[in-house]
Scaffold this active site. Sequence first.
Site, mmCIF file in Angstrom:
data_model
loop_
_atom_site.group_PDB
_atom_site.id
_atom_site.type_symbol
_atom_site.label_atom_id
_atom_site.label_comp_id
_atom_site.label_asym_id
_atom_site.label_seq_id
_atom_site.Cartn_x
_atom_site.Cartn_y
_atom_site.Cartn_z
ATOM 1 N N TYR A 172 41.274 12.920 21.954
ATOM 2 C CA TYR A 172 40.026 12.093 21.956
ATOM 3 C C TYR A 172 38.634 12.923 21.856
ATOM 4 O O TYR A 172 38.123 12.668 20.846
ATOM 5 C CB TYR A 172 40.094 11.150 23.021
ATOM 6 N N SER A 186 30.601 10.500 20.860
ATOM 7 C CA SER A 186 30.777 10.538 22.189
ATOM 8 C C SER A 186 30.051 11.912 22.740
ATOM 9 O O SER A 186 30.159 12.996 22.467
ATOM 10 C CB SER A 186 32.239 10.404 22.760
HETATM 11 N N1 NAP Z 1 33.053 3.205 26.724
HETATM 12 C C1 NAP Z 1 32.603 4.756 26.716
HETATM 13 O O1 NAP Z 1 32.654 5.260 27.733
HETATM 14 C C2 NAP Z 1 32.535 5.511 25.672
HETATM 15 C C3 NAP Z 1 32.063 6.450 25.685
HETATM 16 C C4 NAP Z 1 31.769 7.371 24.427
HETATM 17 C C5 NAP Z 1 32.280 6.944 23.265
HETATM 18 N N2 NAP Z 1 32.908 5.820 22.897
HETATM 19 C C6 NAP Z 1 33.073 4.994 21.729
HETATM 20 O O2 NAP Z 1 32.457 3.975 21.533
HETATM 21 C C7 NAP Z 1 33.083 3.429 20.397
HETATM 22 C C8 NAP Z 1 33.001 1.799 20.836
HETATM 23 O O3 NAP Z 1 33.890 1.686 22.090
HETATM 24 P P1 NAP Z 1 33.388 0.878 23.450
HETATM 25 O O4 NAP Z 1 33.461 1.687 24.496
HETATM 26 O O5 NAP Z 1 32.702 -0.255 22.952
HETATM 27 O O6 NAP Z 1 35.042 -0.049 23.791
HETATM 28 P P2 NAP Z 1 35.597 -1.426 23.063
HETATM 29 O O7 NAP Z 1 34.903 -2.434 24.028
HETATM 30 O O8 NAP Z 1 37.173 -1.253 23.668
HETATM 31 O O9 NAP Z 1 35.483 -1.228 21.818
HETATM 32 C C9 NAP Z 1 36.216 -0.689 20.769
HETATM 33 C C10 NAP Z 1 36.223 -1.663 19.755
HETATM 34 O O10 NAP Z 1 37.266 -0.826 18.598
HETATM 35 C C11 NAP Z 1 37.863 -1.885 17.918
HETATM 36 N N3 NAP Z 1 39.187 -1.326 17.557
HETATM 37 C C12 NAP Z 1 40.155 -0.868 18.368
HETATM 38 N N4 NAP Z 1 41.618 -0.642 17.740
HETATM 39 C C13 NAP Z 1 41.091 -0.816 16.497
HETATM 40 C C14 NAP Z 1 41.939 -0.741 15.282
HETATM 41 N N5 NAP Z 1 43.264 -0.314 15.515
HETATM 42 N N6 NAP Z 1 41.237 -1.447 14.348
HETATM 43 C C15 NAP Z 1 40.188 -1.869 14.201
HETATM 44 N N7 NAP Z 1 39.294 -2.005 15.171
HETATM 45 C C16 NAP Z 1 39.858 -1.572 16.250
HETATM 46 C C17 NAP Z 1 38.208 -2.955 18.961
HETATM 47 O O11 NAP Z 1 38.231 -4.122 18.365
HETATM 48 P P3 NAP Z 1 39.771 -4.916 18.272
HETATM 49 O O12 NAP Z 1 40.539 -4.545 19.526
HETATM 50 O O13 NAP Z 1 39.443 -6.403 17.964
HETATM 51 O O14 NAP Z 1 40.432 -4.330 17.125
HETATM 52 C C18 NAP Z 1 36.861 -2.858 19.606
HETATM 53 O O15 NAP Z 1 35.859 -3.721 19.047
HETATM 54 C C19 NAP Z 1 34.485 4.030 20.485
HETATM 55 O O16 NAP Z 1 34.415 4.650 18.938
HETATM 56 C C20 NAP Z 1 34.615 4.648 21.760
HETATM 57 O O17 NAP Z 1 35.543 5.869 21.457
HETATM 58 C C21 NAP Z 1 33.007 4.925 24.253
#
Ligand code: NAP
Length: 255
Positions: free
Chosen positions: A148, A135
């Site tokens: 985080y 991130s």
């Molecule tokens: N969106 C942002 O602004 C942002 C910015 C920087 C970094 N990130 C990072 O990007 C990555 C993807 O996130 P996203 O933004 O695409 O959000 P998202 O749509 O909420 O995706 C998160 C994913 O993680 C999975 N997950 C959550 N808890 C889990 C668990 N206990 N076991 C297995 N899988 C789990 C969820 O699947 P299930 O709920 O089906 O388990 C989902 O597929 C994350 O690492 C996040 O920290 C996001």
Amino acid sequence: MKKIAVVTGASSGMGREFALTLEKHFKVDEIWAIARNEKSLSELGKQVSPEVRAISMDLTDPYSFAKYEKALEEEQPEICLLVNASGFGIFDSVSDMRMKDSDDMVDLNCKALVKMTKMSLPYMHEGSKIINIASMAAFQPIPYIDVYGASKAFVLSFSRALNSELETRRIQTMAVCPYWTKTRFFDRAVGEKQIVRKYIVMYEPEMIIRQAWKDLAKGKDISIYGTIAKGQAALCKILPHKLVMKIWKKQQDLH
Ligand SMILES: NC(=O)c1ccc[n+]([C@@H]2O[C@H](COP(=O)([O-])OP(=O)(O)OC[C@H]3O[C@@H](n4cnc5c(N)ncnc54)[C@H](OP(=O)(O)O)[C@@H]3O)[C@@H](O)[C@H]2O)c1
């Protein structure tokens, strides 16, 4: 030997986008899609050409890894690509955050990512790739996103060191550092207190992942999309972190 790609977090957001687009970049027989939401993982099978093996796992549960281990032992596949995209964040003060939430963040964002990597490495060969989603939060300490931010600093540091360590095996590891990106991430991160209110930019997942594929092909160990994000990452490297935190708190009206 079956060639596969393994994607955690493939049920939504950026992990899903990686899973949807990976066949343009990798020729694999199967995608092993991992997350908790099995229905969403199975639906992926209708959207991509390679077979999808939905492996429902809660990656905060140490016992869930036995499922992945068993599948690897049975299939003995070649893992061409591992994407560690599962992750979540909570915006709150350390004092107010539930213990389970801070534990789960460390377990999922850090421990599970290392575990998935270690379990996958024996099945990787020359030319295999690892993509870890870190991130922009990895570049600075962030009050009220403390746990985080620290977890993502871990991911960035781990990924870059691993990339260097695996040079001799010619396995590339790249950390993707997205800025704010429109996904379900915010459903869980933003509580009733709305601690974070101002978002300088809000990118689409497609933009982040398109850039990530380009950077992976160039052999980079880090991928950042967007001029604002790149500028902020550069500033975080040269400015004292005390000042960076002051600016963050002022921007968000935090004290
Ligand atoms: N969106 C942002 O602004 C942002 C910015 C920087 C970094 N990130 C990072 O990007 C990555 C993807 O996130 P996203 O933004 O695409 O959000 P998202 O749509 O909420 O995706 C998160 C994913 O993680 C999975 N997950 C959550 N808890 C889990 C668990 N206990 N076991 C297995 N899988 C789990 C969820 O699947 P299930 O709920 O089906 O388990 C989902 O597929 C994350 O690492 C996040 O920290 C996001």
